[in-house]
Design an enzyme around this catalytic site. Structure first.
Site, mmCIF file in Angstrom:
data_model
loop_
_atom_site.group_PDB
_atom_site.id
_atom_site.type_symbol
_atom_site.label_atom_id
_atom_site.label_comp_id
_atom_site.label_asym_id
_atom_site.label_seq_id
_atom_site.Cartn_x
_atom_site.Cartn_y
_atom_site.Cartn_z
ATOM 1 N N HIS A 239 0.809 -1.209 0.000
ATOM 2 C CA HIS A 239 0.000 0.000 0.000
ATOM 3 C C HIS A 239 0.847 1.265 0.000
ATOM 4 O O HIS A 239 2.084 1.217 0.069
ATOM 5 C CB HIS A 239 -1.003 -0.003 1.157
ATOM 6 C CG HIS A 239 -0.414 0.075 2.538
ATOM 7 N ND1 HIS A 239 0.039 1.245 3.090
ATOM 8 C CD2 HIS A 239 -0.213 -0.893 3.478
ATOM 9 C CE1 HIS A 239 0.477 1.011 4.312
ATOM 10 N NE2 HIS A 239 0.342 -0.278 4.586
ATOM 11 N N CYS A 256 3.139 -4.834 6.545
ATOM 12 C CA CYS A 256 2.859 -4.593 5.132
ATOM 13 C C CYS A 256 4.121 -4.118 4.403
ATOM 14 O O CYS A 256 5.112 -3.731 5.021
ATOM 15 C CB CYS A 256 1.760 -3.557 4.979
ATOM 16 S SG CYS A 256 0.134 -4.107 5.538
#
Length: 407
Positions: A239, A256
């Site tokens: 992301h 992430c």
């Protein structure tokens, strides 16, 4: 070949500049008028602009470095590292600068340390020579147009295009990963997983909190290999960054993989949901075509041995190809899984073919090969085709199947 055998991309002069500016305690000192601002080049890559600044410093051209630093922060106003470098260059007009961040006032030690780590990671980034290929990508299906490789050791993501004439490196990007590094084991451990995954969704930024930036591309973590090894957790995404943040420190996420919003937009336009693999590890290697061909023959040979034993209905040899650790997605044993996938057991003659395969090597210390292929069985007028995914792990000197699913 190791990462350090790479040809350097933004190296000449920049090693000297950063060493003088921050790492070795050397100093720059010039007396010069403040130069005029250079025109803004919004389409320029910020790392290339940063590299150009270091080159100008290595040439002792403070005015040129100042102009390019002005252009960098005007084009990328939220790029904190760019502002840090520009502040030091401004300070060089009045006195020597011995370390990156000399212009930062006291009390910002933690943030300054993060920016110094980011600078070091970006500077050490390299691209492989054109003759070298990623060892992790042995063979992709024709309909797989792109693949992503995350080199966790060097905080770098490589985007490859699968063309008729072979793989081509399209671009590489700085990334941030888990606060505690890699090898995720469980929910909340602040680590990024290692393995072969697929991008399985596309989430627009307008539907997400600001921390995810322009959007997110979820991964299929945990995969079958993770589950066999008792690894858990969820919500591992590729992301972007918050609107006010261009980039994050190398180790700063909850697990992430994070890129700048500009880079995420570029990647989002390139990947195909459900088809694009993303391979994450700390043992990313770039090797010769000959080594790729050797590894591919080995991987294809494993699947051929499996196909032959299925076709010959050699249950003993077939079962020997499976690891004692094997568990199906439904928690079935080897015997239960093989029984479930045995078609018309009374038939004496069957034909088994394998087509449209892909082969990936997990870029980590664990020796794992992940293969996807279409298996077609023909028994008289009976025909059955299924897409399979197998995880082969090296146990001692033998390769065995530790996980297998019909997809």
């Amino acid at each position: 070949m190791s990462h350090f055998a790479f040809t350097r991309r933004w190296r000449a002069g920049s090693i000297l500049a950063v060493a003088l500016l921050s790492l070795t305690g050397g100093e720059f000192s010039y007396a010069a008028k403040k130069p005029e601002r250079a025109p803004v080049a919004r389409k320029a890559n910020p790392e290339e602009l940063l590299n150009d600044i270091y080159k100008e410093l290595s040439r002792n051209d403070l005015d040129a470095a100042q102009r390019k630093a002005d252009a960098l922060v005007e084009a990328y106003p939220s790029f904190r590292l760019g502002h840090l470098v520009r502040g030091d260059i401004l300070l060089m007009h009045t006195r020597p600068v011995a370390m990156l961040g000399a212009a930062v006032p006291p009390g910002s030690d933690s943030k300054l340390a993060d920016l110094r780590r980011e600078a070091a990671v970006r500077l050490q980034a390299g691209r492989p020579a054109e003759t070298l290929l990623p060892r992790a990508l042995l063979q992709m299906r024709k309909d797989q147009r792109h693949a992503l490789i995350v080199d966790a050791r060097h905080s770098r993501l490589y985007l490859y295009e699968n063309r008729n004439d072979g793989l081509r490196l399209v671009q590489d990007f700085y990334v941030s990963q888990g606060k505690l590094g890699i090898n995720k084991l469980k929910e909340g451990d602040m680590r990024t997983p290692v393995g072969v995954y697929y991008l399985i969704g596309r989430l627009p930024g307008v539907k997400l909190p600001d921390m995810y930036g322009k959007g997110a591309l979820p991964l299929d973590y945990p995969n079958d290999w993770d589950k066999v090894n008792g690894r858990s957790g969820s919500g591992i995404w590729l992301h972007g960054t918050p609107p006010e943040t261009f980039s994050r420190p190398p180790l700063s996420t909850d697990g992430c993989v994070v890129v700048s919003n500009d880079d995420l937009n570029f990647l989002t336009r390139s990947v195909e949901i459900g088809k694009t693999p993303i391979l994450i590890g700390d043992q990313v290697e770039f090797v010769s075509k000959e080594q790729i061909d050797k590894d591919l023959r080995q991987a294809a040979g494993l699947v051929e041995n499996w196909r032959r034993d299925v076709e010959n209905r050699d249950d003993t040899s077939l079962k020997a190809l499976y690891s004692p650790k094997f568990k199906s997605a439904a928690d079935e044993t080897i015997d239960a899984w093989l029984d479930k996938n045995r078609y018309l057991p009374g038939a004496k003659k069957i034909s088994v073919t394998v087509s449209d395969p892909s082969y990936f090597r997990q870029p980590s210390q664990e020796e794992v090969i992940v293969t996807n292929f279409t298996q077609q069985i023909v028994i008289g007028k009976f025909r059955h085709a299924v897409r399979k995914k197998q995880y082969w792990a090296k146990e001692g000197t033998a390769w065995r199947i530790v996980a297998e699913t019909n997809v």
